[in-house]
Design a protein around this motif. Structure first.
Motif, PDB file in Angstrom:
ATOM      1  N   ARG A 267       0.839  -1.199   0.000  1.00  5.49           N
ATOM      2  CA  ARG A 267       0.000   0.000   0.000  1.00  5.49           C
ATOM      3  C   ARG A 267       0.877   1.254   0.000  1.00  5.49           C
ATOM      4  O   ARG A 267       0.534   2.255  -0.641  1.00  5.49           O
ATOM      5  CB  ARG A 267      -0.928   0.004   1.206  1.00  5.49           C
ATOM      6  N   TYR A 268       2.001   1.209   0.714  1.00  6.48           N
ATOM      7  CA  TYR A 268       2.937   2.341   0.698  1.00  6.48           C
ATOM      8  C   TYR A 268       3.552   2.506  -0.685  1.00  6.48           C
ATOM      9  O   TYR A 268       3.639   3.623  -1.211  1.00  6.48           O
ATOM     10  CB  TYR A 268       4.045   2.134   1.738  1.00  6.48           C
ATOM     11  N   ARG A 269       3.977   1.405  -1.288  1.00  6.44           N
ATOM     12  CA  ARG A 269       4.531   1.463  -2.648  1.00  6.44           C
ATOM     13  C   ARG A 269       3.533   2.109  -3.603  1.00  6.44           C
ATOM     14  O   ARG A 269       3.885   2.986  -4.398  1.00  6.44           O
ATOM     15  CB  ARG A 269       4.873   0.044  -3.105  1.00  6.44           C
ATOM     16  N   ASP A 270       2.273   1.686  -3.527  1.00 10.87           N
ATOM     17  CA  ASP A 270       1.252   2.247  -4.416  1.00 10.87           C
ATOM     18  C   ASP A 270       0.981   3.720  -4.094  1.00 10.87           C
ATOM     19  O   ASP A 270       0.678   4.516  -4.996  1.00 10.87           O
ATOM     20  CB  ASP A 270      -0.039   1.446  -4.306  1.00 10.87           C
ATOM     21  N   TRP A 271       1.086   4.093  -2.816  1.00 17.05           N
ATOM     22  CA  TRP A 271       0.913   5.499  -2.444  1.00 17.05           C
ATOM     23  C   TRP A 271       2.025   6.352  -3.059  1.00 17.05           C
ATOM     24  O   TRP A 271       1.772   7.470  -3.541  1.00 17.05           O
ATOM     25  CB  TRP A 271       0.904   5.658  -0.926  1.00 17.05           C
ATOM     26  N   VAL A 272       3.246   5.848  -3.067  1.00 16.43           N
ATOM     27  CA  VAL A 272       4.353   6.589  -3.677  1.00 16.43           C
ATOM     28  C   VAL A 272       4.107   6.759  -5.175  1.00 16.43           C
ATOM     29  O   VAL A 272       4.300   7.846  -5.734  1.00 16.43           O
ATOM     30  CB  VAL A 272       5.700   5.879  -3.422  1.00 16.43           C
ATOM     31  N   VAL A 273       3.672   5.686  -5.849  1.00 16.00           N
ATOM     32  CA  VAL A 273       3.366   5.769  -7.280  1.00 16.00           C
ATOM     33  C   VAL A 273       2.305   6.842  -7.524  1.00 16.00           C
ATOM     34  O   VAL A 273       2.454   7.717  -8.401  1.00 16.00           O
ATOM     35  CB  VAL A 273       2.885   4.404  -7.818  1.00 16.00           C
ATOM     36  N   GLU A 274       1.232   6.798  -6.760  1.00 16.55           N
ATOM     37  CA  GLU A 274       0.143   7.750  -6.946  1.00 16.55           C
ATOM     38  C   GLU A 274       0.602   9.175  -6.632  1.00 16.55           C
ATOM     39  O   GLU A 274       0.239  10.127  -7.338  1.00 16.55           O
ATOM     40  CB  GLU A 274      -1.039   7.380  -6.044  1.00 16.55           C
ATOM     41  N   SER A 275       1.414   9.332  -5.593  1.00 14.71           N
ATOM     42  CA  SER A 275       1.895  10.667  -5.209  1.00 14.71           C
ATOM     43  C   SER A 275       2.732  11.284  -6.321  1.00 14.71           C
ATOM     44  O   SER A 275       2.607  12.474  -6.624  1.00 14.71           O
ATOM     45  CB  SER A 275       2.709  10.580  -3.915  1.00 14.71           C
ATOM     46  N   PHE A 276       3.595  10.480  -6.935  1.00 15.79           N
ATOM     47  CA  PHE A 276       4.400  10.999  -8.041  1.00 15.79           C
ATOM     48  C   PHE A 276       3.531  11.317  -9.250  1.00 15.79           C
ATOM     49  O   PHE A 276       3.738  12.326  -9.927  1.00 15.79           O
ATOM     50  CB  PHE A 276       5.491   9.997  -8.411  1.00 15.79           C
ATOM     51  N   ASN A 277       2.569  10.450  -9.525  1.00 17.27           N
ATOM     52  CA  ASN A 277       1.731  10.682 -10.706  1.00 17.27           C
ATOM     53  C   ASN A 277       0.876  11.937 -10.570  1.00 17.27           C
ATOM     54  O   ASN A 277       0.639  12.642 -11.549  1.00 17.27           O
ATOM     55  CB  ASN A 277       0.854   9.457 -10.973  1.00 17.27           C
ATOM     56  N   ARG A 278       0.388  12.223  -9.363  1.00 18.27           N
ATOM     57  CA  ARG A 278      -0.407  13.447  -9.194  1.00 18.27           C
ATOM     58  C   ARG A 278       0.448  14.622  -8.753  1.00 18.27           C
ATOM     59  O   ARG A 278      -0.066  15.692  -8.443  1.00 18.27           O
ATOM     60  CB  ARG A 278      -1.553  13.213  -8.218  1.00 18.27           C
ATOM     61  N   ASP A 279       1.766  14.424  -8.737  1.00 15.86           N
ATOM     62  CA  ASP A 279       2.727  15.488  -8.432  1.00 15.86           C
ATOM     63  C   ASP A 279       2.450  16.120  -7.068  1.00 15.86           C
ATOM     64  O   ASP A 279       2.392  17.351  -6.924  1.00 15.86           O
ATOM     65  CB  ASP A 279       2.715  16.570  -9.525  1.00 15.86           C
ATOM     66  N   LEU A 280       2.287  15.274  -6.060  1.00 15.21           N
ATOM     67  CA  LEU A 280       2.163  15.772  -4.693  1.00 15.21           C
ATOM     68  C   LEU A 280       3.396  16.599  -4.362  1.00 15.21           C
ATOM     69  O   LEU A 280       4.524  16.128  -4.539  1.00 15.21           O
ATOM     70  CB  LEU A 280       2.045  14.593  -3.718  1.00 15.21           C
ATOM     71  N   PRO A 281       3.249  17.842  -3.920  1.00 18.47           N
ATOM     72  CA  PRO A 281       4.427  18.650  -3.591  1.00 18.47           C
ATOM     73  C   PRO A 281       5.359  17.903  -2.643  1.00 18.47           C
ATOM     74  O   PRO A 281       4.901  17.252  -1.695  1.00 18.47           O
ATOM     75  CB  PRO A 281       3.824  19.895  -2.942  1.00 18.47           C
ATOM     76  N   PHE A 282       6.645  18.005  -2.876  1.00 16.50           N
ATOM     77  CA  PHE A 282       7.595  17.180  -2.150  1.00 16.50           C
ATOM     78  C   PHE A 282       7.619  17.500  -0.664  1.00 16.50           C
ATOM     79  O   PHE A 282       7.893  16.610   0.149  1.00 16.50           O
ATOM     80  CB  PHE A 282       8.993  17.325  -2.749  1.00 16.50           C
ATOM     81  N   ASP A 283       7.345  18.730  -0.271  1.00 16.31           N
ATOM     82  CA  ASP A 283       7.301  19.024   1.159  1.00 16.31           C
ATOM     83  C   ASP A 283       6.152  18.279   1.822  1.00 16.31           C
ATOM     84  O   ASP A 283       6.283  17.775   2.949  1.00 16.31           O
ATOM     85  CB  ASP A 283       7.230  20.525   1.420  1.00 16.31           C
ATOM     86  N   GLN A 284       5.009  18.148   1.125  1.00 17.77           N
ATOM     87  CA  GLN A 284       3.902  17.364   1.662  1.00 17.77           C
ATOM     88  C   GLN A 284       4.219  15.865   1.619  1.00 17.77           C
ATOM     89  O   GLN A 284       3.817  15.111   2.502  1.00 17.77           O
ATOM     90  CB  GLN A 284       2.628  17.645   0.874  1.00 17.77           C
TER      91      GLN A 284
END
Length: 779
Positions: A267-284
């Motif tokens: 679930r963490y791996r998939d969260w990282v994939v999703e975060s990069f794809n939606r360009d979650l700001p790196f500070d967040q």
């Protein structure tokens, strides 16, 4: 002296920073030369007393270079600097090789007294005056505020497509070097497609790019790739290297103990994939991983699943799970969390202060235990287990508490009924199957099971409060562990941030563990380290090496940046862009520096052989995951579905991201091709070339199967002319047309194959093409 770390692509790294480690050659020309403390060995072995110089400097980074005009008979000698304390560096000349210390040593060590007559080969006793060390720390480049310098002027203005190019070009011009010409367009689209997605370009994508003569053609390719779901999968794998990610401890599903296996790590791996794809700001992105369980849901709902899942970063570490000494096990877990946070986000080796003040960086033993109190006040286990027994990891529901409570209550009722039924079965004489009490219990059980909701999802996460059953079970400060041992406790240290970086006058942590404060400090735009560290990592993953070649360590024993003004300029722009990784990628790959060819005239290559001035693109082998994914992709079988638990089989047609990473498995395909060791934060993968890699490509069933699928694809898509089919094969595998001689050789191999049918002959030829260097290298 402690054992030095492995030599990684010509970089010598040390666990014991008080000593010199053996320097191993990295090229054929340099074979036979190495450096030991107080001794130099060359083709004709010669020794000298290196420690009889006026002062001693600590060697962090060395490079071997051939000295112009020096013969093989040039004697080895130690060049004593005019003033070591003034120049802060050592130069060693030996035979035809020059060993240069690239790091300007920030201080000089005292070798007076007991070190004055030290014998060759003996490690000196190094002492650094505290005042001098503190001054060096205050001056150190990485600890200074970001300086967004203006790009320098350049003479070849036509070669500079961006401000980044001006920084690079100015450095090249200052050394009378010229950049390589632009890469061919076919080379360029293959390069950037692998870089941003980890997959090769489809022939149709190559043709569309080649036919687009407009000035924004390449930018449109980049935007398309950044918008692809494959982008997040590619760049998630880079990040998982840094955070020592693993799907499981044990590779064999039958040997796993569910209570202590990180079964929900995916679930963490998939969260990282999703975060990069939606360009979650790196500070967040940082704040979620350190304190996501404490963050409110932006939608206002009670539960914030993303925040909970993100803290798997802290709960999925490399540690013993069944140690008999439970308190030592907990202290090691806290140390792993502190060390990984420091390396991954800050480029600081915080773990070095566990037993004593950091020898070089401004991190005291008290700073360490101030942070340790924060992580001791956080737990991710339900139970430490019995002595020698295994831990039970904490799994938190990803549904509202009322939903979880409803199902949990029903499960308890069902279990209670099952216990009563089991008791009836043990009676003597046994109760008949139609006994009224038995029938009533069965009726109640079945009714409850019909009402039972499906299992709710859970995540590995951290929670506030100390480890149950541990030495520090509450939210609390902890004392110094003398020499790192919980058996000898010193004075109590209030929870806080490192004073050198966060200041002496910090507000006390009175609410919660303090992870909120850690996340705010690490992710602050005022922090001089965080933006520099991630910008340097992204640069490394695009260009092969970072501007700082020690991505996990920006401290005094790191190698300073090759282009310090550029690093600060990039970091400042990154923060101004809202910490957007996609904007950073775009800024880097749209430069002339990224788009240049990898070939240079031999004379210029020799003047900058390791490409530190970035006068060319560094050709490189694909990493393990990209090699496997590319084979499946060209065979036409790649399953693009995202997410889900990792599987154990290498032959499934999904991306390698979804093939399990097991901490205890060193025999798999990924490890053979230099995948990251999941037991530690990996700043840069090794790149080896060994015989078992070639044997795997030639003989493994997986490769044979991909060759067969590729042959079927070629036959189906081009059923007629064999020469046309060969052209298609080269376009699919190499993003270029085949040359006339390659067509001739291919047709000859097909004619002489001796295969019983056409498909088998094409399979053999496809296998040959998959095993070529051109397929697994990016130019």
């Amino acid at each position: 002296m402690k054992r030095p770390d492995r030599l990684l692509r010509g970089r010598t790294r040390f666990r014991d920073r008080d000593s010199l480690a053996e320097l191993k050659p990295k090229t054929q020309a340099e074979r036979g030369a190495h450096l030991l403390p107080g001794r130099f060995s060359a083709p004709s072995r010669q020794t000298f007393a290196a420690w009889k110089s006026e002062e001693y400097g600590v060697l962090k980074r060395t490079q071997l270079r051939r000295t112009r005009g020096a013969s093989n008979n040039t004697p080895a000698r130690l060049c004593s600097p005019t003033s070591v304390s003034g120049l802060k560096r050592i130069w060693v000349l030996a035979c035809s090789l020059t060993l240069r210390v690239a790091l300007p040593i920030a201080f000089a060590a005292d070798v007076t007294g007991p070190n004055a007559n030290l014998e060759p080969g003996k490690s000196p006793s190094v002492s650094v005056p505290p005042a001098e060390l503190l001054q060096a720390q205050r001056r150190w480049w990485a600890y200074q505020p970001l300086r967004a310098a203006q790009p320098p002027p350049v003479r070849q203005t036509a070669r500079a497509q961006s401000d980044i190019d001006r920084f690079i070009l100015a450095e090249l011009e200052s050394r009378d070097l010229a950049p390589a010409p632009p890469a061919e367009r076919r080379v360029l689209i293959r390069r950037v497609t692998f870089d941003l997605t980890g997959l090769p370009p489809a022939p149709e994508e190559v043709d569309a790019f080649l036919s687009d003569d407009s000035s924004g053609a390449f930018a449109r390719v980049v935007d398309r790739l950044l918008a692809s779901p494959a982008y997040g999968e590619r760049w998630a794998r880079h990040w998982l290297d840094v955070v020592r990610y693993a799907d499981y401890h044990d590779a064999d599903p039958r040997a796993r103990t569910a209570s202590c296996e990180p079964l929900e790590a995916w679930r963490y791996r998939d969260w990282v994939v999703e975060s990069f794809n939606r360009d979650l700001p790196f500070d967040q992105f940082i704040a979620h991983q350190i304190a996501g369980d404490l963050l409110p849901n932006p939608s206002g709902e009670e539960l914030y699943p993303d925040g909970l899942i993100a803290t798997t970063f802290l709960a999925n570490g490399a540690w013993d799970r069944g140690d008999a000494d439970k308190e030592k096990m907990v202290s090691d877990m806290v140390d792993d969390q502190i060390d990984t946070v420091g390396k991954a986000f800050l480029g600081l080796t915080l773990g070095c202060a566990r037993c004593h003040d950091h020898k070089y960086d401004p991190i005291s033993n008290e700073d360490y235990y101030a942070l340790a109190g924060i992580f001791y006040s956080t737990h991710f286990m339900d139970s430490l287990g019995t002595k020698g027994g295994e831990i039970t990891l904490k799994r938190v529901p990803l549904v509202p508490s009322r939903v979880a409570a409803l199902r949990d209550g029903l499960v308890l009722q069902i279990e209670a009924i099952k216990a009563k039924l089991a008791a009836l079965d043990k009676l003597s004489p046994p109760v008949s199957t139609n006994h009224p009490e038995r029938l009533k219990l069965i009726q109640e059980r079945d009714a409850l099971q019909r009402e039972l909701p499906p299992p709710y999802p859970v995540a590995l996460t951290v929670q506030e409060g100390g480890m149950p059953g541990g030495l520090f079970p509450n939210i609390q400060d902890v004392p110094i562990h003398i020499r790192g041992s919980y058996t000898r406790l010193g004075p109590m240290i209030p929870r806080r941030l490192p004073t050198f970086f966060a200041g002496e006058s910090q507000p006390p942590i009175t609410q919660g563990s303090g992870r909120r404060e850690v996340a705010s400090w690490v992710a602050s735009k005022e922090n001089p380290l965080t933006a520099r560290v991630i910008v340097n990592r992204v640069w490394q993953w695009h260009f092969g090496e970072g501007l700082v070649r020690t991505p996990n360590n920006f401290g005094l024993l790191s190698e300073p940046p090759s282009h310090p003004a550029l690093l600060d300029w990039l970091a400042a722009r990154f923060v101004d862009d809202g910490w957007s990784l996609k904007k950073l990628h775009r800024r880097l790959v749209l430069t002339a520096t990224y788009q240049q060819a990898s070939a240079l005239p031999r004379a210029q290559f020799a003047r900058d052989s390791d490409n530190r001035r970035l006068g060319r693109f560094a050709a490189r082998r694909l990493d393990a995951e990209a090699i496997r994914d590319a084979m499946i992709f060209v065979s036409g079988r790649l399953d693009p579905s995202l997410g889900g638990p990792a599987g154990p089989e290498v032959d499934v047609p999904r991306r390698s991201l979804y093939v399990q990473t097991a901490r205890w498995d060193r025999s798999n395909f990924a490890m053979l091709f230099d995948a990251a060791n999941p037991d530690a934060s990996v700043e840069m993968r090794t790149v080896s070339t060994v015989a078992p890699q070639a044997l795997w490509m030639l003989n493994h069933d997986f490769v044979q199967a991909q060759a067969a699928h590729l042959a079927k694809r070629l036959i189906q898509e081009w059923s007629g002319d064999k020469a046309a089919r060969l052209q298609r094969a080269y376009q699919v595998l190499f993003a270029r047309p085949a040359r006339a001689d390659e067509i001739e050789i291919g047709l000859e191999l097909l004619a002489k194959s001796g295969a019983p049918d056409e498909e088998t002959a094409w399979r053999d030829l496809a296998h040959v093409l998959l095993c070529t260097n051109e397929f697994i290298y990016v130019d």
